[in-house]
Design an enzyme around this catalytic site. Structure first.
Site, short mmCIF file in Angstrom:
data_model
loop_
_atom_site.label_atom_id
_atom_site.label_comp_id
_atom_site.label_asym_id
_atom_site.label_seq_id
_atom_site.Cartn_x
_atom_site.Cartn_y
_atom_site.Cartn_z
N HIS A 1 0.84 -1.20 0.00
CA HIS A 1 0.00 0.00 0.00
C HIS A 1 0.87 1.26 0.00
O HIS A 1 0.64 2.20 -0.76
CB HIS A 1 -0.90 0.04 1.24
N LYS B 1 -15.97 -8.16 5.46
CA LYS B 1 -14.70 -8.33 6.16
C LYS B 1 -14.87 -8.00 7.64
O LYS B 1 -15.54 -7.04 8.00
CB LYS B 1 -13.64 -7.40 5.58
N ARG C 1 -2.82 -6.25 -8.09
CA ARG C 1 -1.65 -7.08 -7.80
C ARG C 1 -1.50 -8.20 -8.81
O ARG C 1 -0.40 -8.63 -9.12
CB ARG C 1 -1.76 -7.70 -6.40
N SER D 1 -3.15 -7.64 3.00
CA SER D 1 -3.42 -7.47 4.43
C SER D 1 -3.86 -8.79 5.05
O SER D 1 -3.48 -9.12 6.18
CB SER D 1 -4.49 -6.40 4.64
#
Length: 162
Positions: A18, A43, A92, A130
């Site tokens: 990030h 989440k 990504r 993460s």
């Protein structure tokens, strides 16, 4: 024209991947807001919104032209309210593309004032997420190559491995 961008996400926690995108975005845009979402949807965050904001400030807060803010609600509404005309999204891997493409199309449907731009991380950070960082930390692994020192300390404290 002044370009003001936001980099939205849950940042639970913020990683060096990030940070890499924020640093690169700060070279492109006049202002970059790291916008930390309170509403995480499905989440379950490890850190509260306040903790995530503070960790992000400690990680990227000193980068010129960058500020960190928490928000709740629709990302495009936050962008419009704060006079931000670009949403930055990180890609990504190819697997990220479909979801990010749908998200960008939905945001464009909700407002034509805000555009989405995709950035890819530096190769050394393409595998970092993460979720994986939290898993490694929870299992006692070393996350020092993936997060800043303040985040590493917060993770150790949270998982009881001080």
């Amino acid at each position: 024209m002044t370009t003001r961008a936001m980099y939205p996400g849950t940042f639970d926690p913020i990683t060096l991947g990030h940070e890499d995108l924020v640093r690169r975005a700060a070279r492109i845009f006049d202002r970059v807001v790291v916008a930390i979402a309170a509403n995480t949807g499905s989440k379950a965050p490890m850190f509260t919104l306040g903790e995530r904001v503070e960790l992000a400030k400690q990680t990227v807060g000193e980068i010129p032209g960058v500020e960190v803010m928490g928000y709740d609600g629709l990302t495009v509404e936050f962008a419009e309210h704060n006079d931000l005309n670009v949403i930055i999204r990180g890609l990504r891997a190819v697997s990220d593309f479909e979801y990010e493409f749908q998200l960008a199309a939905m945001n464009r449907h909700l407002t034509e004032v805000v555009e989405t731009v995709f950035l890819t991380p530096t190769e050394e950070y393409t595998f970092i997420s993460s979720t994986l960082v939290k898993e490694v930390a929870t299992l006692g692994g070393d996350v020092s190559e993936f997060v800043s020192a303040p985040v590493r300390a917060a993770l150790k404290k949270r998982v009881g491995r001080e």
